[in-house]
Design a protein around this motif. Structure first.
Motif, PDB file in Angstrom:
ATOM      1  N   GLY A   1       0.842  -1.193   0.000  1.00  0.00           N
ATOM      2  CA  GLY A   1       0.000   0.000   0.000  1.00  0.00           C
ATOM      3  C   GLY A   1       0.872   1.235   0.000  1.00  0.00           C
ATOM      4  O   GLY A   1       2.103   1.149   0.060  1.00  0.00           O
ATOM      5  N   PRO A   2       0.259   2.406  -0.068  1.00  0.00           N
ATOM      6  CA  PRO A   2       1.040   3.646  -0.069  1.00  0.00           C
ATOM      7  C   PRO A   2       1.796   3.831   1.240  1.00  0.00           C
ATOM      8  O   PRO A   2       1.337   3.387   2.302  1.00  0.00           O
ATOM      9  CB  PRO A   2      -0.021   4.735  -0.262  1.00  0.00           C
TER      10      PRO A   2
ATOM     11  N   ALA B   1      -5.589  -0.402  -8.814  1.00  0.00           N
ATOM     12  CA  ALA B   1      -4.859  -0.544 -10.083  1.00  0.00           C
ATOM     13  C   ALA B   1      -3.356  -0.563  -9.846  1.00  0.00           C
ATOM     14  O   ALA B   1      -2.612  -1.240 -10.564  1.00  0.00           O
ATOM     15  CB  ALA B   1      -5.242   0.601 -11.025  1.00  0.00           C
ATOM     16  N   ARG B   2      -2.890   0.157  -8.826  1.00  0.00           N
ATOM     17  CA  ARG B   2      -1.458   0.251  -8.558  1.00  0.00           C
ATOM     18  C   ARG B   2      -0.932  -0.953  -7.777  1.00  0.00           C
ATOM     19  O   ARG B   2       0.147  -1.475  -8.070  1.00  0.00           O
ATOM     20  CB  ARG B   2      -1.166   1.532  -7.775  1.00  0.00           C
ATOM     21  N   TYR B   3      -1.707  -1.409  -6.767  1.00  0.00           N
ATOM     22  CA  TYR B   3      -1.184  -2.424  -5.848  1.00  0.00           C
ATOM     23  C   TYR B   3      -1.764  -3.817  -6.058  1.00  0.00           C
ATOM     24  O   TYR B   3      -1.307  -4.770  -5.429  1.00  0.00           O
ATOM     25  CB  TYR B   3      -1.420  -1.978  -4.400  1.00  0.00           C
TER      26      TYR B   3
ATOM     27  N   PHE C   1      -4.465   0.153   3.464  1.00  0.00           N
ATOM     28  CA  PHE C   1      -4.620   1.595   3.617  1.00  0.00           C
ATOM     29  C   PHE C   1      -4.603   1.865   5.116  1.00  0.00           C
ATOM     30  O   PHE C   1      -5.476   1.404   5.846  1.00  0.00           O
ATOM     31  CB  PHE C   1      -5.940   2.051   2.989  1.00  0.00           C
ATOM     32  N   LEU C   2      -3.584   2.564   5.579  1.00  0.00           N
ATOM     33  CA  LEU C   2      -3.441   2.786   7.014  1.00  0.00           C
ATOM     34  C   LEU C   2      -4.202   4.060   7.403  1.00  0.00           C
ATOM     35  O   LEU C   2      -3.818   5.169   7.012  1.00  0.00           O
ATOM     36  CB  LEU C   2      -1.965   2.905   7.393  1.00  0.00           C
ATOM     37  N   ALA C   3      -5.280   3.905   8.152  1.00  0.00           N
ATOM     38  CA  ALA C   3      -6.063   5.045   8.634  1.00  0.00           C
ATOM     39  C   ALA C   3      -5.666   5.300  10.076  1.00  0.00           C
ATOM     40  O   ALA C   3      -6.034   4.539  10.974  1.00  0.00           O
ATOM     41  CB  ALA C   3      -7.547   4.750   8.540  1.00  0.00           C
TER      42      ALA C   3
END
Length: 494
Positions: free
Chosen positions: A37-38, A66-68, A74-76
């Motif tokens: 993830g980002p 689409a990227r991963y 996704f870290l919230a």
């Protein structure tokens, strides 16, 4: 003086760098072998990606998918949110590992506030309470709807009432969404209370207005759930909670009337089933006033605005695609003519119409990210470790537009649902109602409603844009539901 300022600035910078490095040292190993993830920021994680102008979950999550790939993190704040973007992986997670990923997260700030003020009901409860409430609701939908008449008969009755309204407003631009919501909500009313409401009933209309307002907020992605400091200056969750409180008060009034007429030897609907459970075991807390009212709110939330939203999308797509609408109508004319009412069994012969409903469900899933599942134990998925304490969402939007499953996934094409033998096939390729133990308990009723209401409208009316020559706006607006933008349509009598 300048030397002191430089020294202080240097000290602050060193402190900040130390904090940031320390956070990464403590956090990144914990995320080892988790889905990619980002890169997260300290404290806020990836949450600022949602807060950027012009960005919404409808644009951000498909981009990240689409990227991963088929699964990403996704870290919230400090909470890992796992988005599963693949139908097979969703089924593996929610069915194969359903015993450890069927709970709802109780640590969300908004969930705690709702629980304190309104109870958890059926949607957000866990364990025995959820199982008991779900079992009673499924029984009511299967056996008790419309005072023991068939569910199909109840839908036909409501179709008749809706067509009366449409006949009064035909040939003029009108916002159909409120009327669709009244019709679909009355199906829930027959299940819950054994009877329908008049469309002009003031309390009924207030209930529906509050339901629509509540679903305009996606409480599961609010910053207050993940960033404690935000709670002191942002109260977005109050809109949702106050709407629920108004609905709850309305349900309380209706329940008071029903308790007076309760007869344990004549079980008519969900309320009677729940009252009998309470009578059989007075200590059973799952069916006491607070939880019972909240469970009824959940049933209305799950079966009114949701189904009405999909119906509205169906009509918008027809107005935007007149050639597909004409093909549906030709099929309906051949099978039903202009006299006989539609039955759910007609779906077998109304294949193109059925496929059109499926295609709109694919392109506009009503809850594109579903409701969160809390992970109670580590488990492996797609070669990654899903850690205990994380929260999983099915990325229904990504699944329904997976190019491996659907050629030209952005194209509106009902024929994609036909197999080589000409039959509608592959329904399980989309997961619009989720899967596993926490899948939508009203899926069968919702599918019946969508098909019968949609078919009946096209049987007698042609749907046109509200303004001639102006294209229909198919851009979705996301709260909790994937709603359409406010716009009028014209229904022309055939």
């Amino acid at each position: 003086m300048l030397d002191v300022l430089i020294d202080n600035t240097t000290a602050i910078l060193v402190f900040l760098v130390t904090v940031v490095l320390g956070w990464y040292i403590l956090t990144l190993p914990r995320m080892r072998n988790m889905p990619p993830g980002p890169l997260p920021l300290p404290v806020v994680g990836n949450y600022l990606m949602i807060a950027r102008p012009g960005v919404s979950l409808l644009t951000l999550f498909p981009t990240l998918a689409a990227r991963y790939g088929k699964i990403f993190t996704f870290l919230a704040g400090s909470t890992p949110i796992i988005l599963i973007n693949d139908a097979k992986l969703v089924k593996e997670a929610f069915i194969k590992n359903g015993n450890i990923i069927s709970s709802r997260p109780q640590h969300y700030y908004v969930v705690k506030k709702i629980s304190d003020r309104l109870g958890l009901g059926m949607t957000m409860s866990n364990g025995r309470q959820w199982k008991e409430l779900r079992r009673v609701s499924v029984t009511a939908m299967r056996d008790m709807g419309a005072a023991r008449t068939s569910m199909e008969g109840s839908i036909q009755e409501e179709v008749t009432e809706l067509l009366k309204v449409i006949e009064k407003v035909k040939d003029a631009p009108v916002d159909l969404k409120p009327w669709l919501m009244k019709a679909t909500s009355n199906i829930i009313s027959t299940i819950v209370f054994g009877s329908r409401f008049d469309y002009e009933d003031l309390r009924f209309n207030l209930l529906l207005q509050r339901l629509a307002k509540a679903t305009s907020v996606n409480i599961f992605f609010l910053a207050v759930n993940f960033l404690p400091l935000v709670r002191y200056f942002c109260k977005k969750e109050e809109t949702f909670i106050k709407s629920l409180e108004t609905i709850n008060a309305h349900i309380k009034e209706l329940l008071a009337d029903r308790e007076e007429s309760f007869d344990p030897s004549n079980i008519r609907d969900f309320v009677d089933l729940a009252l009998r459970k309470r009578m059989d075991d007075p200590k059973e807390r799952h069916f006491q006033d607070l939880n019972m009212r909240r469970a009824i709110v959940d049933l209305y939330s799950a079966g009114s605005d949701t189904t009405a939203t999909v119906l509205h999308w169906l009509l918008l797509f027809m107005a935007d695609n007149p050639e597909i609408q004409a093909r549906c109508q030709a099929e309906i004319d051949e099978v039903l003519g202009d006299v006989r009412m539609v039955r759910y069994a007609d779906r077998v012969r109304l294949k193109f119409t059925d496929a059109t409903v499926l295609e709109v469900l694919r392109l506009r899933p009503v809850a594109p990210f579903g409701i969160p599942r809390y992970v109670e134990e580590n488990f492996d998925l797609g070669g990654y470790t899903i850690p205990r304490g994380s929260v999983c969402f099915p990325n229904i939007l990504a699944i329904n537009k997976d190019p491996e499953l659907f050629a030209h996934p952005d194209r509106f094409d009902p024929t994609r649902w036909f197999g080589e033998n000409g039959e509608v096939t592959g329904r399980d390729r989309i997961v619009s109602f989720s899967v596993g133990p926490r899948s939508c308990s009203g899926e069968a009723v919702a599918r019946m409603e969508l098909f019968m209401f949609f078919t009946s409208i096209l049987q007698f009316y042609t749907v046109l844009p509200g303004v001639e020559g102006k294209p229909v706006d198919l851009t979705p607006v996301l709260g909790f539901l994937n709603k359409s933008r406010h716009q009028e349509l014209v229904l022309k009598k055939r």
